[in-house]
Enzyme design. Structure first.
Site, mmCIF file in Angstrom:
data_model
loop_
_atom_site.group_PDB
_atom_site.id
_atom_site.type_symbol
_atom_site.label_atom_id
_atom_site.label_comp_id
_atom_site.label_asym_id
_atom_site.label_seq_id
_atom_site.Cartn_x
_atom_site.Cartn_y
_atom_site.Cartn_z
ATOM 1 N N LYS A 9 90.908 5.201 32.154
ATOM 2 C CA LYS A 9 91.297 3.926 31.547
ATOM 3 C C LYS A 9 90.958 2.780 32.464
ATOM 4 O O LYS A 9 90.902 2.918 33.687
ATOM 5 C CB LYS A 9 92.780 3.896 31.191
ATOM 6 N N SER A 25 80.919 -3.067 18.811
ATOM 7 C CA SER A 25 81.108 -2.412 20.089
ATOM 8 C C SER A 25 81.884 -3.284 21.057
ATOM 9 O O SER A 25 82.346 -4.366 20.718
ATOM 10 C CB SER A 25 79.778 -2.004 20.723
ATOM 11 N N THR A 57 86.292 1.836 19.079
ATOM 12 C CA THR A 57 84.926 1.337 19.033
ATOM 13 C C THR A 57 84.121 2.140 20.050
ATOM 14 O O THR A 57 84.521 3.237 20.411
ATOM 15 C CB THR A 57 84.856 -0.193 19.282
ATOM 16 N N TYR A 58 83.000 1.618 20.494
ATOM 17 C CA TYR A 58 82.216 2.307 21.509
ATOM 18 C C TYR A 58 81.819 1.317 22.593
ATOM 19 O O TYR A 58 81.781 0.108 22.378
ATOM 20 C CB TYR A 58 80.988 3.007 20.920
ATOM 21 N N GLY A 73 81.765 -7.634 16.834
ATOM 22 C CA GLY A 73 81.763 -7.182 15.450
ATOM 23 C C GLY A 73 83.138 -7.320 14.816
ATOM 24 O O GLY A 73 83.906 -8.217 15.152
ATOM 25 N N ALA A 74 83.457 -6.413 13.906
ATOM 26 C CA ALA A 74 84.746 -6.465 13.214
ATOM 27 C C ALA A 74 85.919 -6.407 14.180
ATOM 28 O O ALA A 74 86.968 -7.026 13.952
ATOM 29 C CB ALA A 74 84.836 -5.325 12.208
ATOM 30 N N ALA A 75 85.751 -5.698 15.287
ATOM 31 C CA ALA A 75 86.828 -5.585 16.282
ATOM 32 C C ALA A 75 87.176 -6.926 16.906
ATOM 33 O O ALA A 75 88.283 -7.102 17.429
ATOM 34 C CB ALA A 75 86.426 -4.590 17.366
#
Length: 122
Positions: A9, A25, A57-58, A73-75
């Site tokens: 993390k 991403s 996400t990535y 993006g959407a995130a």
């Protein structure tokens, strides 16, 4: 049996950009990715400390030592510039691997500069 455990993390990184009109991403400073052992295009979980949003996400590699944490993006609707995030990666381990497993815990300062890497919380 196989079980899923925290692999690594990035603790309390600060969102530096939030770009809706992007291909998606999360762009992360390459030094932080290397320290956490997170690969380019690896699935990550993001936990927004400010608003409680949690999403998948990535990772994509950002410039080394840039401090970039860009949610795209959407995130981008789930994180604003300045929000504190925890970015986590997980892996599946068998019973033998679990016995010796320790996660990689990476801590940063207010500029997203790596300050400490540990295998224990605290």
């Amino acid at each position: 049996m196989q079980r899923t455990f925290l692999k690594s993390k990035l603790h309390r990184v600060t969102t530096t950009a939030s770009e809706v009109d992007y291909e998606g991403s999360c762009e992360i400073d390459g030094i932080l990715l290397d320290a956490a052992g997170i690969g380019d295009f690896e699935q990550i979980q993001i936990y927004n400390i400010k608003n409680g949003n949690r999403f998948t996400t990535y990772a994509i590699r950002g410039k080394d030592n840039s401090g970039v944490i860009s949610v795209n993006g959407a995130a981008a609707h789930k994180a604003d510039i300045g929000d504190l995030l925890i970015i986590a990666s997980y892996a599946v381990y068998n019973e033998t691997e679990v016995k010796n497993h320790t996660p990689t815990l990476c801590y940063v300062d207010a500029n997203n500069t790596l300050t400490r890497v540990s295998t224990r919380i605290g």
